[in-house]
Each structure stands twice: as C-alpha cells, then as structure tokens.
Design a protein around this motif. Sequence first.
Motif, mmCIF file in Angstrom:
data_model
loop_
_atom_site.group_PDB
_atom_site.id
_atom_site.type_symbol
_atom_site.label_atom_id
_atom_site.label_comp_id
_atom_site.label_asym_id
_atom_site.label_seq_id
_atom_site.Cartn_x
_atom_site.Cartn_y
_atom_site.Cartn_z
ATOM 1 N N ILE A 35 2.740 27.988 -20.038
ATOM 2 C CA ILE A 35 3.712 29.316 -20.017
ATOM 3 C C ILE A 35 4.855 28.343 -19.442
ATOM 4 C CG2 ILE A 35 4.320 31.260 -18.792
ATOM 5 C CD1 ILE A 35 1.045 31.840 -19.056
ATOM 6 N N ALA A 36 5.956 28.740 -20.058
ATOM 7 C CA ALA A 36 7.306 28.239 -19.736
ATOM 8 C C ALA A 36 7.316 26.857 -19.525
ATOM 9 C CB ALA A 36 7.480 28.979 -18.358
ATOM 10 N N ASN A 37 6.762 26.138 -20.535
ATOM 11 C CA ASN A 37 6.615 24.576 -20.685
ATOM 12 C C ASN A 37 7.789 23.993 -20.030
ATOM 13 O OD1 ASN A 37 4.655 22.675 -21.810
ATOM 14 N ND2 ASN A 37 6.181 22.077 -22.777
ATOM 15 N N GLU A 73 8.586 29.069 -7.786
ATOM 16 C CA GLU A 73 8.720 30.603 -7.850
ATOM 17 C C GLU A 73 8.968 31.159 -9.359
ATOM 18 O OE1 GLU A 73 10.388 31.568 -3.339
ATOM 19 O OE2 GLU A 73 11.680 30.580 -4.960
ATOM 20 N N ALA A 74 9.721 30.260 -10.173
ATOM 21 C CA ALA A 74 9.970 30.748 -11.521
ATOM 22 C C ALA A 74 8.590 30.664 -12.288
ATOM 23 C CB ALA A 74 10.994 29.751 -12.154
ATOM 24 N N LEU A 75 7.843 29.666 -12.132
ATOM 25 C CA LEU A 75 6.712 29.581 -12.914
ATOM 26 C C LEU A 75 5.749 30.597 -12.453
ATOM 27 C CD1 LEU A 75 5.898 25.838 -12.595
ATOM 28 C CD2 LEU A 75 6.921 26.974 -14.636
ATOM 29 N N GLU A 76 5.698 30.964 -11.123
ATOM 30 C CA GLU A 76 4.986 32.014 -10.902
ATOM 31 C C GLU A 76 5.483 33.395 -11.587
ATOM 32 O OE1 GLU A 76 1.923 34.232 -8.607
ATOM 33 O OE2 GLU A 76 2.148 32.223 -9.235
ATOM 34 N N TYR A 77 6.652 33.629 -11.549
ATOM 35 C CA TYR A 77 7.124 34.795 -12.109
ATOM 36 C C TYR A 77 6.573 34.893 -13.591
ATOM 37 C CZ TYR A 77 10.472 38.251 -13.678
ATOM 38 O OH TYR A 77 11.528 39.245 -14.075
ATOM 39 N N TYR A 78 7.264 33.985 -14.246
ATOM 40 C CA TYR A 78 6.876 34.202 -15.684
ATOM 41 C C TYR A 78 5.274 34.293 -16.075
ATOM 42 C CZ TYR A 78 11.648 33.158 -16.247
ATOM 43 O OH TYR A 78 13.208 33.166 -16.000
ATOM 44 N N ARG A 79 4.388 33.539 -15.138
ATOM 45 C CA ARG A 79 3.092 33.924 -15.336
ATOM 46 C C ARG A 79 2.577 35.222 -15.016
ATOM 47 N NH1 ARG A 79 -1.355 34.424 -12.283
ATOM 48 N NH2 ARG A 79 0.102 33.936 -10.301
ATOM 49 N N ASP A 127 12.922 20.476 -24.366
ATOM 50 C CA ASP A 127 11.811 19.492 -24.907
ATOM 51 C C ASP A 127 12.139 18.389 -25.440
ATOM 52 O OD1 ASP A 127 9.453 20.961 -23.466
ATOM 53 O OD2 ASP A 127 9.212 22.364 -25.054
ATOM 54 N N THR A 128 13.405 18.347 -25.832
ATOM 55 C CA THR A 128 13.867 17.152 -26.596
ATOM 56 C C THR A 128 14.812 16.438 -26.161
ATOM 57 O OG1 THR A 128 13.300 18.732 -28.699
ATOM 58 C CG2 THR A 128 14.264 16.801 -29.224
ATOM 59 N N PRO A 129 14.710 15.434 -25.381
ATOM 60 C CA PRO A 129 15.607 14.430 -24.846
ATOM 61 C C PRO A 129 16.795 14.081 -25.993
ATOM 62 C CG PRO A 129 13.608 13.895 -24.048
ATOM 63 C CD PRO A 129 13.272 14.654 -25.154
ATOM 64 N N ARG A 130 17.871 13.634 -25.414
ATOM 65 C CA ARG A 130 18.788 13.058 -26.110
ATOM 66 C C ARG A 130 18.534 11.429 -25.842
ATOM 67 N NH1 ARG A 130 24.758 16.010 -25.601
ATOM 68 N NH2 ARG A 130 23.956 18.154 -26.371
ATOM 69 N N TYR A 131 18.263 10.684 -26.792
ATOM 70 C CA TYR A 131 17.925 9.187 -26.737
ATOM 71 C C TYR A 131 19.243 8.349 -26.635
ATOM 72 C CZ TYR A 131 13.163 10.736 -26.994
ATOM 73 O OH TYR A 131 11.853 11.311 -26.868
ATOM 74 N N MET A 132 18.952 7.269 -25.925
ATOM 75 C CA MET A 132 20.230 6.296 -26.183
ATOM 76 C C MET A 132 20.334 5.571 -26.991
ATOM 77 S SD MET A 132 20.455 5.477 -21.757
ATOM 78 C CE MET A 132 18.741 5.048 -21.785
ATOM 79 N N ASN A 133 19.062 5.198 -27.769
ATOM 80 C CA ASN A 133 18.759 4.455 -28.817
ATOM 81 C C ASN A 133 19.269 2.927 -28.715
ATOM 82 O OD1 ASN A 133 17.864 6.423 -30.528
ATOM 83 N ND2 ASN A 133 19.722 7.395 -30.789
ATOM 84 N N ILE A 134 18.756 2.508 -27.455
ATOM 85 C CA ILE A 134 19.115 1.215 -27.000
ATOM 86 C C ILE A 134 17.755 0.499 -26.948
ATOM 87 C CG2 ILE A 134 21.228 1.975 -26.008
ATOM 88 C CD1 ILE A 134 19.673 1.431 -23.233
ATOM 89 N N PRO A 135 17.933 -0.837 -26.937
ATOM 90 C CA PRO A 135 16.708 -1.980 -26.918
ATOM 91 C C PRO A 135 16.111 -1.486 -25.586
ATOM 92 C CG PRO A 135 18.345 -3.198 -27.796
ATOM 93 C CD PRO A 135 19.133 -1.758 -27.529
ATOM 94 N N GLY A 136 14.644 -1.598 -25.532
ATOM 95 C CA GLY A 136 13.977 -1.296 -24.511
ATOM 96 C C GLY A 136 13.960 0.156 -23.778
ATOM 97 N N GLU A 137 14.350 0.944 -24.606
ATOM 98 C CA GLU A 137 14.296 2.604 -24.095
ATOM 99 C C GLU A 137 12.771 3.111 -24.196
ATOM 100 O OE1 GLU A 137 16.635 6.704 -24.766
ATOM 101 O OE2 GLU A 137 16.839 5.122 -26.315
ATOM 102 N N ASP A 138 11.939 2.179 -25.000
ATOM 103 C CA ASP A 138 10.680 2.768 -25.028
ATOM 104 C C ASP A 138 9.649 2.044 -24.061
ATOM 105 O OD1 ASP A 138 10.677 0.105 -26.098
ATOM 106 O OD2 ASP A 138 9.553 0.383 -27.973
#
Length: 324
Positions: A35-37, A73-79, A127-138
């Motif tokens: 919930i509220a991932n 507190e926000a997680l508790e509210y949405y739950r 949920d979807t980061p903006r990747y830098m797309n550079i060597p070693g990012e993984d």
Amino acid sequence: MLDLIIIGGGPSGINVGISARRAGLNYRIIEKGVIANSLYHFPVNMTFFSTSLKLEIQDTPFISHQDKPTRSEALEYYRRLVQSFNLNLNLYETVDRMEPTEGGYRVFTDKAEYTAHNVVVATGFYDTPRYMNIPGEDLPKVRHYYDDPHVYIGQDVLVVGAANSACDAALECWRKGANVTMAIRGDGIYDRVKYWIKPDIENRIKEGSIKAYFNTTTEEIREHEVVLGTPDGPLTLPNDFVLAMTGYQPNYALFERLGLPIQENESCKPVFDPNTLETSLPGVYMAGVACAGLETSKLFIENTRDHGRIIVDEILKHAAAAAN
C-alpha cells in the motif's frame, strides 16, 4: 465485467477507489507492491513538505504529531484509509498490458486477467529512477533510493544531484559520520529545495563539511572510486557508495504496453483531457502525479486530490448516457 480497474495503490489510486466505492461501482485496485508503495520507498526519516491538512483525501482527517507529517505517519494514514473503506485492493500483482475488448478493456497481470468498462492509471513516478547511463551504474554500491544513513557511517559517499532527495541524503549521511561529496550538474543547489533544508546544505558546503563540485557530471563508477567530469577536467575520488539522487519519472514502458499516447514535447505527458482526465483511449483515465509526465515538480498529492471525484463523476455520466 468490472466497472473500473485502478492501476496503482498509492494515494491517487486509493482516492479513486474510495470515490468508486461511494458511487457503488464494481472496482478493483491493482498494486505491484505494498500500500502506497512509492511512499514506502521514501527515506525512513523523511518529513513531507506539505501539511497533513493539505494531504487529506476524501474528507478523512490526517492526524500527525507536527504540522508536516512524517513518512511513517503517511503510511499509517493510507493503510487506515484502505482498511476503513474496506477497499478492493490486490497487492503484489503487476499489470503487464491491456487490450480493447467489447464494452471496455481486458487487463493482463502476472496473476490473472480482468475485464472492465473503464481503467484508471494512477502509477505515480517514484518507482522509476532516471538513470545516468554511465559505466558502473549497475554496481551493487550504487543506490537510486536513499533509505537510512546508518549504512554509510565512516564511508566515502558520493551524492549525485542537488534537489530535495540529494540534499536530505547528503546532510543525514554527513551528520551520522559519512565523508560526503556532492556532484552537481548546475552551479548551485536547486531553488525548489525545502526552505528549511536549503540554507543548511549551502552552509555545510560553504564551511567545507560537505565537498561539492558544481557544473560537474559523474562519468564512471568503479569498485573503489568514481570519476567526475569537472570544469577543470576529470577527477578521480575514492568511493564506497554512490547515492544517485537523479530524479524519477513515470513508467513509460508500462504506458507503452497499455497503449497510452504520449505528448511529443519536453513534458512527455500522457495525452488526456485536463477537464475530465480521460485519455484518447475511451474509458481510460489518468490520475495523480503521473499526469505531469517529466514535469514531476508540477503535481503533488495536495493538488490532485480532486481526481477521484472527477473521474468517477465522468464514468457515471458516460454510464447514464449509455443507458438512455
């Protein structure tokens, strides 16, 4: 056939679900995580910029100890909203795609297939980061989400970025004993940083507690070091962890699988009617911050709280017209 499938169980999805329940619609919320991932993945010690009053949805009070609520507190509210309204919510189920069918749409997930007259996409963007797309990012030492400073005590930490997430991470890690360096593409800390954080980070940089390289890019990440591109040329620094606080964006891969058209401009917003929130696909609606596309600083929980009401009113209007 359901009246409505809601993709996303965050604040906006919950909001639409409550409106649907109050209107007597047969609906189902499908959430790929908890919930509220998205909020769950916020930093553990985070405090919201907005007040609890501005975050309230569906006329349900949001009680917090201070004016601005914390993540917990926000997680508790949405739950409590989910449980109090007894919402029809499937957790840990991922939507894969959808296709038109007679009278609506067939939605395919990793667990089941559903048919519905209407679909709401309320997937946010965190949920979807903006990747830098550079060597070693993984490499395992690279994190696109910051959680807790305890992990970084005594470590050489590079924080990439200059917005709220980057400044929060840099300050917390430094205060817990990390050796913090910031790599910032522009020539200063962003103006939109929280007003109580901005002078703090600027003063820490000015006094030299946190080293900051401005007009600088991260060029390569190695196992024990990083390479920065500075105005004075390449710079190699020792490094244990990289916190890539480079921002987030909507899940465009999912939008494509759903068949949602996207505006061909810098905003990359989904194509929808701003008055009804209906997309160019009949009966498919956008809700919440995902409506902003790449302009992620334009929409928040507090200025999308009417989306649930707008969408359900439109669905009821269409249903009444079809019945006549």
